[in-house]
Design a protein around this motif. Sequence first.
Motif, PDB file in Angstrom:
ATOM      1  N   SER A 176     -82.094 -15.157  15.833  1.00 42.22           N
ATOM      2  CA  SER A 176     -81.588 -16.062  14.817  1.00 42.22           C
ATOM      3  C   SER A 176     -81.702 -17.502  15.315  1.00 42.22           C
ATOM      4  O   SER A 176     -81.386 -17.787  16.458  1.00 42.22           O
ATOM      5  N   TYR A 177     -82.160 -18.379  14.436  1.00 42.30           N
ATOM      6  CA  TYR A 177     -82.330 -19.775  14.805  1.00 42.30           C
ATOM      7  C   TYR A 177     -81.139 -20.624  14.385  1.00 42.30           C
ATOM      8  O   TYR A 177     -81.142 -21.829  14.559  1.00 42.30           O
ATOM      9  N   GLY A 178     -80.129 -20.010  13.810  1.00 46.97           N
ATOM     10  CA  GLY A 178     -78.920 -20.731  13.440  1.00 46.97           C
ATOM     11  C   GLY A 178     -79.130 -21.671  12.274  1.00 46.97           C
ATOM     12  O   GLY A 178     -80.144 -21.642  11.579  1.00 46.97           O
ATOM     13  N   LEU A 179     -78.156 -22.528  12.064  1.00 46.21           N
ATOM     14  CA  LEU A 179     -78.203 -23.530  10.999  1.00 46.21           C
ATOM     15  C   LEU A 179     -79.225 -24.601  11.372  1.00 46.21           C
ATOM     16  O   LEU A 179     -79.211 -25.116  12.489  1.00 46.21           O
ATOM     17  N   ILE A 180     -80.109 -24.936  10.438  1.00 47.92           N
ATOM     18  CA  ILE A 180     -81.166 -25.913  10.693  1.00 47.92           C
ATOM     19  C   ILE A 180     -81.016 -27.073   9.713  1.00 47.92           C
ATOM     20  O   ILE A 180     -80.945 -26.867   8.510  1.00 47.92           O
ATOM     21  N   PHE A 181     -80.954 -28.286  10.243  1.00 46.34           N
ATOM     22  CA  PHE A 181     -80.866 -29.496   9.420  1.00 46.34           C
ATOM     23  C   PHE A 181     -82.262 -30.088   9.282  1.00 46.34           C
ATOM     24  O   PHE A 181     -83.057 -30.057  10.220  1.00 46.34           O
ATOM     25  N   LYS A 182     -82.543 -30.627   8.091  1.00 46.27           N
ATOM     26  CA  LYS A 182     -83.877 -31.136   7.814  1.00 46.27           C
ATOM     27  C   LYS A 182     -83.780 -32.521   7.193  1.00 46.27           C
ATOM     28  O   LYS A 182     -82.937 -32.763   6.332  1.00 46.27           O
ATOM     29  N   GLY A 183     -84.653 -33.417   7.639  1.00 48.98           N
ATOM     30  CA  GLY A 183     -84.773 -34.743   7.057  1.00 48.98           C
ATOM     31  C   GLY A 183     -86.233 -35.067   6.834  1.00 48.98           C
ATOM     32  O   GLY A 183     -87.090 -34.684   7.637  1.00 48.98           O
ATOM     33  N   GLN A 184     -86.527 -35.747   5.732  1.00 47.55           N
ATOM     34  CA  GLN A 184     -87.917 -36.072   5.428  1.00 47.55           C
ATOM     35  C   GLN A 184     -87.991 -37.455   4.797  1.00 47.55           C
ATOM     36  O   GLN A 184     -87.158 -37.817   3.973  1.00 47.55           O
ATOM     37  N   TYR A 185     -88.992 -38.220   5.222  1.00 47.83           N
ATOM     38  CA  TYR A 185     -89.250 -39.537   4.654  1.00 47.83           C
ATOM     39  C   TYR A 185     -90.696 -39.553   4.168  1.00 47.83           C
ATOM     40  O   TYR A 185     -91.615 -39.203   4.907  1.00 47.83           O
ATOM     41  N   THR A 186     -90.908 -39.959   2.922  1.00 49.51           N
ATOM     42  CA  THR A 186     -92.247 -40.042   2.343  1.00 49.51           C
ATOM     43  C   THR A 186     -92.456 -41.440   1.779  1.00 49.51           C
ATOM     44  O   THR A 186     -91.558 -41.988   1.144  1.00 49.51           O
ATOM     45  N   GLN A 187     -93.624 -42.004   2.042  1.00 48.30           N
ATOM     46  CA  GLN A 187     -93.901 -43.373   1.617  1.00 48.30           C
ATOM     47  C   GLN A 187     -95.287 -43.441   0.981  1.00 48.30           C
ATOM     48  O   GLN A 187     -96.272 -42.973   1.550  1.00 48.30           O
ATOM     49  N   LEU A 188     -95.358 -44.019  -0.208  1.00 45.58           N
ATOM     50  CA  LEU A 188     -96.627 -44.288  -0.856  1.00 45.58           C
ATOM     51  C   LEU A 188     -97.240 -45.517  -0.193  1.00 45.58           C
ATOM     52  O   LEU A 188     -96.562 -46.520   0.013  1.00 45.58           O
ATOM     53  N   LEU A 189     -98.508 -45.449   0.158  1.00 44.66           N
ATOM     54  CA  LEU A 189     -99.223 -46.545   0.811  1.00 44.66           C
ATOM     55  C   LEU A 189    -100.338 -47.004  -0.122  1.00 44.66           C
ATOM     56  O   LEU A 189    -101.443 -46.493  -0.068  1.00 44.66           O
ATOM     57  N   GLY A 190    -100.015 -47.907  -1.002  1.00 41.84           N
ATOM     58  CA  GLY A 190    -100.983 -48.334  -2.007  1.00 41.84           C
ATOM     59  C   GLY A 190    -101.074 -47.303  -3.119  1.00 41.84           C
ATOM     60  O   GLY A 190    -100.188 -46.474  -3.300  1.00 41.84           O
ATOM     61  N   LYS A 191    -102.168 -47.338  -3.865  1.00 38.02           N
ATOM     62  CA  LYS A 191    -102.327 -46.430  -4.996  1.00 38.02           C
ATOM     63  C   LYS A 191    -102.947 -45.086  -4.611  1.00 38.02           C
ATOM     64  O   LYS A 191    -102.836 -44.117  -5.349  1.00 38.02           O
ATOM     65  N   SER A 192    -103.607 -45.008  -3.450  1.00 37.42           N
ATOM     66  CA  SER A 192    -104.375 -43.810  -3.127  1.00 37.42           C
ATOM     67  C   SER A 192    -103.921 -43.066  -1.885  1.00 37.42           C
ATOM     68  O   SER A 192    -104.463 -42.014  -1.574  1.00 37.42           O
ATOM     69  N   ASN A 193    -102.957 -43.592  -1.129  1.00 38.42           N
ATOM     70  CA  ASN A 193    -102.557 -42.973   0.123  1.00 38.42           C
ATOM     71  C   ASN A 193    -101.045 -42.772   0.168  1.00 38.42           C
ATOM     72  O   ASN A 193    -100.287 -43.518  -0.438  1.00 38.42           O
ATOM     73  N   ALA A 194    -100.635 -41.774   0.932  1.00 35.31           N
ATOM     74  CA  ALA A 194     -99.215 -41.526   1.165  1.00 35.31           C
ATOM     75  C   ALA A 194     -99.065 -40.902   2.542  1.00 35.31           C
ATOM     76  O   ALA A 194     -99.998 -40.287   3.070  1.00 35.31           O
ATOM     77  N   MET A 195     -97.888 -41.088   3.140  1.00 40.81           N
ATOM     78  CA  MET A 195     -97.587 -40.457   4.419  1.00 40.81           C
ATOM     79  C   MET A 195     -96.184 -39.892   4.347  1.00 40.81           C
ATOM     80  O   MET A 195     -95.353 -40.337   3.557  1.00 40.81           O
ATOM     81  N   SER A 196     -95.950 -38.891   5.182  1.00 40.85           N
ATOM     82  CA  SER A 196     -94.647 -38.245   5.212  1.00 40.85           C
ATOM     83  C   SER A 196     -94.320 -37.855   6.642  1.00 40.85           C
ATOM     84  O   SER A 196     -95.196 -37.424   7.398  1.00 40.85           O
ATOM     85  N   LEU A 197     -93.057 -37.995   7.017  1.00 41.98           N
ATOM     86  CA  LEU A 197     -92.564 -37.592   8.331  1.00 41.98           C
ATOM     87  C   LEU A 197     -91.403 -36.641   8.108  1.00 41.98           C
ATOM     88  O   LEU A 197     -90.466 -36.968   7.370  1.00 41.98           O
ATOM     89  N   LEU A 198     -91.467 -35.464   8.719  1.00 43.11           N
ATOM     90  CA  LEU A 198     -90.425 -34.459   8.568  1.00 43.11           C
ATOM     91  C   LEU A 198     -89.849 -34.131   9.936  1.00 43.11           C
ATOM     92  O   LEU A 198     -90.593 -33.938  10.896  1.00 43.11           O
ATOM     93  N   LEU A 199     -88.529 -34.089  10.028  1.00 47.26           N
ATOM     94  CA  LEU A 199     -87.827 -33.683  11.244  1.00 47.26           C
ATOM     95  C   LEU A 199     -86.846 -32.592  10.854  1.00 47.26           C
ATOM     96  O   LEU A 199     -86.137 -32.712   9.850  1.00 47.26           O
TER      97      LEU A 199
END
Length: 131
Positions: free
Chosen positions: A1-24
Motif C-alpha cells: 500500500s502506498y498510503g494517502l497520496i497528495f497531488k498538485g499540478q500547474y498548467t500554463q498556456l504558452l502563446g496560442k500553440s504551446n502549453a506546459m504542465s508540471l505535476l507533483l
Amino acid sequence: SYGLIFKGQYTQLLGKSNAMSLLLDGGSGERRINATWSHLFSAHQRIKFSAERLWQRMSFDFDSGKDQEWIGQNAFGSSYQYLFPKGWLSDLHVAAFYSKRTVKIYRAVIFIKVALIMKTSDTLPVVQIRV
C-alpha cells in the motif's frame, strides 16, 4: 500500500500553440514529478512530450525476512494525435513510451500504442507492441 497520496499540478498556456504542465505527487510510499510540453500544429494535429521520475517504497518478502526499499523509475513519452473533422472516427492517436527502473534486475520497457477513436468515445481495436 502506498498510503494517502497528495497531488498538485500547474498548467500554463504558452502563446496560442504551446502549453506546459508540471505535476507533483507524494505520500508515505510514493513520490512523482512529471513535466509535459505540448504543441498544437493546427486545429487537427497536436503533439505532446513528457518526462517523469517516480519513486515507490516497495515491500519484499524474502526467506530471511521482510524488507522495504525505495525503487525509482524514469519514463519518457511522446504522442501524436490527428482529429478527424468529419465522419464516424474522432481521432488517430499514436504514442510511444520508454520506461526504465533504476534497479539492475529490470530491463527497459518500450511501449508503442496506436488507437482509432470513434466519435462515441468507444475505442476500436488498439494495436500495442511491447519490446
